[in-house]
Motif scaffolding. Structure first.
Motif, PDB file in Angstrom:
ATOM      1  N   ARG A  99     -94.587  89.677 -72.488  1.00  0.00           N
ATOM      2  CA  ARG A  99     -93.819  88.614 -71.826  1.00  0.00           C
ATOM      3  C   ARG A  99     -93.553  88.921 -70.357  1.00  0.00           C
ATOM      4  O   ARG A  99     -93.065  88.059 -69.629  1.00  0.00           O
ATOM      5  CB  ARG A  99     -92.493  88.372 -72.576  1.00  0.00           C
ATOM      6  CG  ARG A  99     -92.680  87.689 -73.949  1.00  0.00           C
ATOM      7  CD  ARG A  99     -91.351  87.317 -74.597  1.00  0.00           C
ATOM      8  NE  ARG A  99     -90.577  88.479 -74.921  1.00  0.00           N
ATOM      9  CZ  ARG A  99     -90.455  89.016 -76.146  1.00  0.00           C
ATOM     10  NH1 ARG A  99     -91.047  88.427 -77.183  1.00  0.00           N
ATOM     11  NH2 ARG A  99     -89.739  90.084 -76.351  1.00  0.00           N
ATOM     12  N   ARG A 107     -83.332  79.522 -77.826  1.00  0.00           N
ATOM     13  CA  ARG A 107     -83.892  78.269 -77.286  1.00  0.00           C
ATOM     14  C   ARG A 107     -82.814  77.457 -76.556  1.00  0.00           C
ATOM     15  O   ARG A 107     -83.088  76.795 -75.558  1.00  0.00           O
ATOM     16  CB  ARG A 107     -84.531  77.445 -78.402  1.00  0.00           C
ATOM     17  CG  ARG A 107     -85.979  77.870 -78.678  1.00  0.00           C
ATOM     18  CD  ARG A 107     -86.810  76.712 -79.225  1.00  0.00           C
ATOM     19  NE  ARG A 107     -86.340  76.302 -80.532  1.00  0.00           N
ATOM     20  CZ  ARG A 107     -86.831  76.761 -81.698  1.00  0.00           C
ATOM     21  NH1 ARG A 107     -87.806  77.638 -81.698  1.00  0.00           N
ATOM     22  NH2 ARG A 107     -86.360  76.337 -82.845  1.00  0.00           N
ATOM     23  N   ASP A 166     -80.625  87.163 -90.565  1.00  0.00           N
ATOM     24  CA  ASP A 166     -81.154  85.815 -90.394  1.00  0.00           C
ATOM     25  C   ASP A 166     -80.119  84.762 -90.804  1.00  0.00           C
ATOM     26  O   ASP A 166     -79.910  83.764 -90.107  1.00  0.00           O
ATOM     27  CB  ASP A 166     -82.419  85.666 -91.252  1.00  0.00           C
ATOM     28  CG  ASP A 166     -83.288  84.522 -90.759  1.00  0.00           C
ATOM     29  OD1 ASP A 166     -83.598  84.517 -89.553  1.00  0.00           O
ATOM     30  OD2 ASP A 166     -83.615  83.634 -91.564  1.00  0.00           O
ATOM     31  N   ARG A 171     -84.681  90.297 -82.175  1.00  0.00           N
ATOM     32  CA  ARG A 171     -84.835  89.187 -81.242  1.00  0.00           C
ATOM     33  C   ARG A 171     -85.517  87.991 -81.900  1.00  0.00           C
ATOM     34  O   ARG A 171     -85.151  86.838 -81.653  1.00  0.00           O
ATOM     35  CB  ARG A 171     -85.641  89.637 -80.022  1.00  0.00           C
ATOM     36  CG  ARG A 171     -85.717  88.507 -79.043  1.00  0.00           C
ATOM     37  CD  ARG A 171     -86.413  88.825 -77.786  1.00  0.00           C
ATOM     38  NE  ARG A 171     -86.716  87.561 -77.175  1.00  0.00           N
ATOM     39  CZ  ARG A 171     -86.651  87.318 -75.888  1.00  0.00           C
ATOM     40  NH1 ARG A 171     -86.316  88.274 -75.077  1.00  0.00           N
ATOM     41  NH2 ARG A 171     -86.944  86.132 -75.420  1.00  0.00           N
ATOM     42  N   GLU A 172     -86.537  88.235 -82.736  1.00  0.00           N
ATOM     43  CA  GLU A 172     -87.208  87.133 -83.435  1.00  0.00           C
ATOM     44  C   GLU A 172     -86.208  86.301 -84.235  1.00  0.00           C
ATOM     45  O   GLU A 172     -86.299  85.083 -84.283  1.00  0.00           O
ATOM     46  CB  GLU A 172     -88.282  87.684 -84.392  1.00  0.00           C
ATOM     47  CG  GLU A 172     -89.568  88.106 -83.700  1.00  0.00           C
ATOM     48  CD  GLU A 172     -90.488  88.947 -84.603  1.00  0.00           C
ATOM     49  OE1 GLU A 172     -91.362  89.628 -84.053  1.00  0.00           O
ATOM     50  OE2 GLU A 172     -90.296  88.918 -85.842  1.00  0.00           O
ATOM     51  N   HIS A 173     -85.239  86.981 -84.859  1.00  0.00           N
ATOM     52  CA  HIS A 173     -84.234  86.250 -85.636  1.00  0.00           C
ATOM     53  C   HIS A 173     -83.380  85.341 -84.756  1.00  0.00           C
ATOM     54  O   HIS A 173     -82.759  84.414 -85.248  1.00  0.00           O
ATOM     55  CB  HIS A 173     -83.320  87.228 -86.370  1.00  0.00           C
ATOM     56  CG  HIS A 173     -83.949  87.824 -87.593  1.00  0.00           C
ATOM     57  ND1 HIS A 173     -84.427  87.055 -88.621  1.00  0.00           N
ATOM     58  CD2 HIS A 173     -84.178  89.107 -87.952  1.00  0.00           C
ATOM     59  CE1 HIS A 173     -84.917  87.842 -89.566  1.00  0.00           C
ATOM     60  NE2 HIS A 173     -84.798  89.088 -89.178  1.00  0.00           N
ATOM     61  N   HIS A 174     -83.302  85.676 -83.468  1.00  0.00           N
ATOM     62  CA  HIS A 174     -82.444  84.902 -82.559  1.00  0.00           C
ATOM     63  C   HIS A 174     -83.200  83.779 -81.854  1.00  0.00           C
ATOM     64  O   HIS A 174     -82.713  83.232 -80.871  1.00  0.00           O
ATOM     65  CB  HIS A 174     -81.821  85.833 -81.512  1.00  0.00           C
ATOM     66  CG  HIS A 174     -80.728  86.707 -82.066  1.00  0.00           C
ATOM     67  ND1 HIS A 174     -80.980  87.810 -82.843  1.00  0.00           N
ATOM     68  CD2 HIS A 174     -79.380  86.627 -81.977  1.00  0.00           C
ATOM     69  CE1 HIS A 174     -79.830  88.380 -83.188  1.00  0.00           C
ATOM     70  NE2 HIS A 174     -78.843  87.673 -82.677  1.00  0.00           N
ATOM     71  N   GLU A 175     -84.376  83.449 -82.351  1.00  0.00           N
ATOM     72  CA  GLU A 175     -85.197  82.475 -81.644  1.00  0.00           C
ATOM     73  C   GLU A 175     -84.468  81.140 -81.412  1.00  0.00           C
ATOM     74  O   GLU A 175     -84.508  80.599 -80.302  1.00  0.00           O
ATOM     75  CB  GLU A 175     -86.485  82.233 -82.434  1.00  0.00           C
ATOM     76  CG  GLU A 175     -87.599  81.676 -81.586  1.00  0.00           C
ATOM     77  CD  GLU A 175     -88.728  81.127 -82.447  1.00  0.00           C
ATOM     78  OE1 GLU A 175     -89.034  81.732 -83.500  1.00  0.00           O
ATOM     79  OE2 GLU A 175     -89.277  80.066 -82.066  1.00  0.00           O
ATOM     80  N   ARG A 176     -83.797  80.647 -82.458  1.00  0.00           N
ATOM     81  CA  ARG A 176     -83.139  79.335 -82.300  1.00  0.00           C
ATOM     82  C   ARG A 176     -82.003  79.356 -81.281  1.00  0.00           C
ATOM     83  O   ARG A 176     -82.009  78.550 -80.348  1.00  0.00           O
ATOM     84  CB  ARG A 176     -82.688  78.783 -83.650  1.00  0.00           C
ATOM     85  CG  ARG A 176     -83.871  78.207 -84.441  1.00  0.00           C
ATOM     86  CD  ARG A 176     -83.467  77.792 -85.835  1.00  0.00           C
ATOM     87  NE  ARG A 176     -82.414  76.792 -85.840  1.00  0.00           N
ATOM     88  CZ  ARG A 176     -81.608  76.548 -86.879  1.00  0.00           C
ATOM     89  NH1 ARG A 176     -81.741  77.250 -87.983  1.00  0.00           N
ATOM     90  NH2 ARG A 176     -80.690  75.613 -86.796  1.00  0.00           N
ATOM     91  N   GLU A 186     -82.434  79.145 -73.239  1.00  0.00           N
ATOM     92  CA  GLU A 186     -83.577  78.825 -72.380  1.00  0.00           C
ATOM     93  C   GLU A 186     -83.459  77.414 -71.798  1.00  0.00           C
ATOM     94  O   GLU A 186     -83.711  77.195 -70.611  1.00  0.00           O
ATOM     95  CB  GLU A 186     -84.873  78.944 -73.193  1.00  0.00           C
ATOM     96  CG  GLU A 186     -86.101  78.682 -72.344  1.00  0.00           C
ATOM     97  CD  GLU A 186     -87.404  78.971 -73.100  1.00  0.00           C
ATOM     98  OE1 GLU A 186     -87.350  79.113 -74.351  1.00  0.00           O
ATOM     99  OE2 GLU A 186     -88.446  79.041 -72.442  1.00  0.00           O
ATOM    100  N   THR A 193     -84.165  86.806 -71.709  1.00  0.00           N
ATOM    101  CA  THR A 193     -84.069  88.170 -72.255  1.00  0.00           C
ATOM    102  C   THR A 193     -82.807  88.873 -71.766  1.00  0.00           C
ATOM    103  O   THR A 193     -82.144  89.573 -72.537  1.00  0.00           O
ATOM    104  CB  THR A 193     -85.311  88.986 -71.837  1.00  0.00           C
ATOM    105  OG1 THR A 193     -86.436  88.433 -72.519  1.00  0.00           O
ATOM    106  CG2 THR A 193     -85.177  90.447 -72.203  1.00  0.00           C
TER     107      THR A 193
END
Lengths: 206, 206
Positions: B172, A129, A66, A121-126, A132, A155
């Motif tokens: 998803r 974004r 993280d 993947r959750e850790h890479h959310e920022r 995306e 993804t």
């Protein structure tokens, strides 16, 4: 001896955590098998202190990942992501993302051993974004395909760049190949089907 | 009581292992968190017997994954992979591979939690050889790009199809979307750049 007042103890704890995360990032990026004991030593804290904050190797690796993704996300901060033509901005984003991932790829491999991909993947959310936002703009401007769902295209970015880290570590991709391979792969995956792209209509009509 | 003669004991062991792998495949494909105790019970063996063959949950999941990939590889046996035009054969291979992966996707997620991606990939060596053979043929026949290394293109197949399993499980990607998304993604990733493909020259010359 009197106990330290609470604010000082909290400041100590914060300093220790910061040292542990810094040492963890450094050691795991050099050797994915770095031990908790080595990380405690490099951070200048006792193992008991470390385990007080991170009760298992898995919890430590999770927190270090993280921390490293926060650093990576700051590196990716670049205004051109919103201004350059989308394919060009994508090539730039891939190069920056690869540069920072490559430096920390062994830490990523350490995480891959103990964490589920979904958690990584959750850790890479920022940072995802940012990806995306760029792909959505490219779709709006007609530079990127619209026949595949936006979340899927995001993804594929995550999956392709992390595959490159695996391939690089396994010796199946030469260091000097990676950037070009990533850019070509993502751009052909994103390009609209059937020749030159035309901007989508502003409204689909009612 | 006299000990059983050795061949009978060996046959017992083989039968137990087969039951454990069958039960493990079935239970983990329903619930990636299925316990070792549940798998022993479903296999009709004691926990001590199971641990005698597979000393940890990780070792058990590793062996179950290998068993399931063997099943998957048999499903993928199809002569048209060597005879149909390469893009058509690739679409067929993706559909068959997805069908079998989707059925076992929770087992794959169980493996993803405890095994490194590199290890999961090692288990897929045989099916990936089919993928490699097909992509190499498509490259020779001019249907697939030659500007990216063959091993990288094989990796993208592995990575994209397993990402689809993650996306499907995370909700998803809708079940009815997956096949089309996979076929479009892989075929645009494989198609030669810059318009119609021309077969490569037979010799590069000296």
């Amino acid at each position: 001896m009197a106990r330290q007042p609470v604010p000082a103890r909290r400041a100590d704890a914060e300093r220790n955590i910061a040292s542990i995360l810094e040492a963890g990032t450094r050691l795991l990026s050099a050797d994915p098998a770095a031990s908790v004991a080595d990380i405690a030593k490099a951070a200048g804290v006792g193992r008991v202190t470390l385990y007080g904050h991170f009760p298992s190797r898995e919890a430590l690796v999770d927190a270090v990942l993280d921390h490293a993704v926060d650093i990576a996300d700051a590196v990716l901060e670049d205004d051109s992501i919103d201004t350059a033509p989308a394919p060009e901005a994508m090539a730039g984003l891939l190069r920056s993302a690869w540069e920072v991932l490559d430096r920390h790829r062994r830490l990523f491999l350490a995480a891959d051993r103990v964490l589920a991909t979904e958690r990584i993947r959750e850790h890479h959310e920022r940072p995802l974004r940012r990806v995306e936002r760029l792909i959505a703009r490219g779709q709006r401007e007609g530079d990127f395909r619209r026949d595949l769902p936006l979340p899927w295209l995001v993804t594929t970015f995550f999956s392709i760049i992390h595959s490159a880290a695996q391939e690089r570590e396994a010796g199946r991709l030469a260091p000097e190949q990676v950037e070009q391979v990533l850019v070509r792969t993502m751009l052909s995956l994103l390009s609209p089907d059937g020749g030159p792209s035309t901007p989508p209509p502003a409204n689909r009509g009612a």
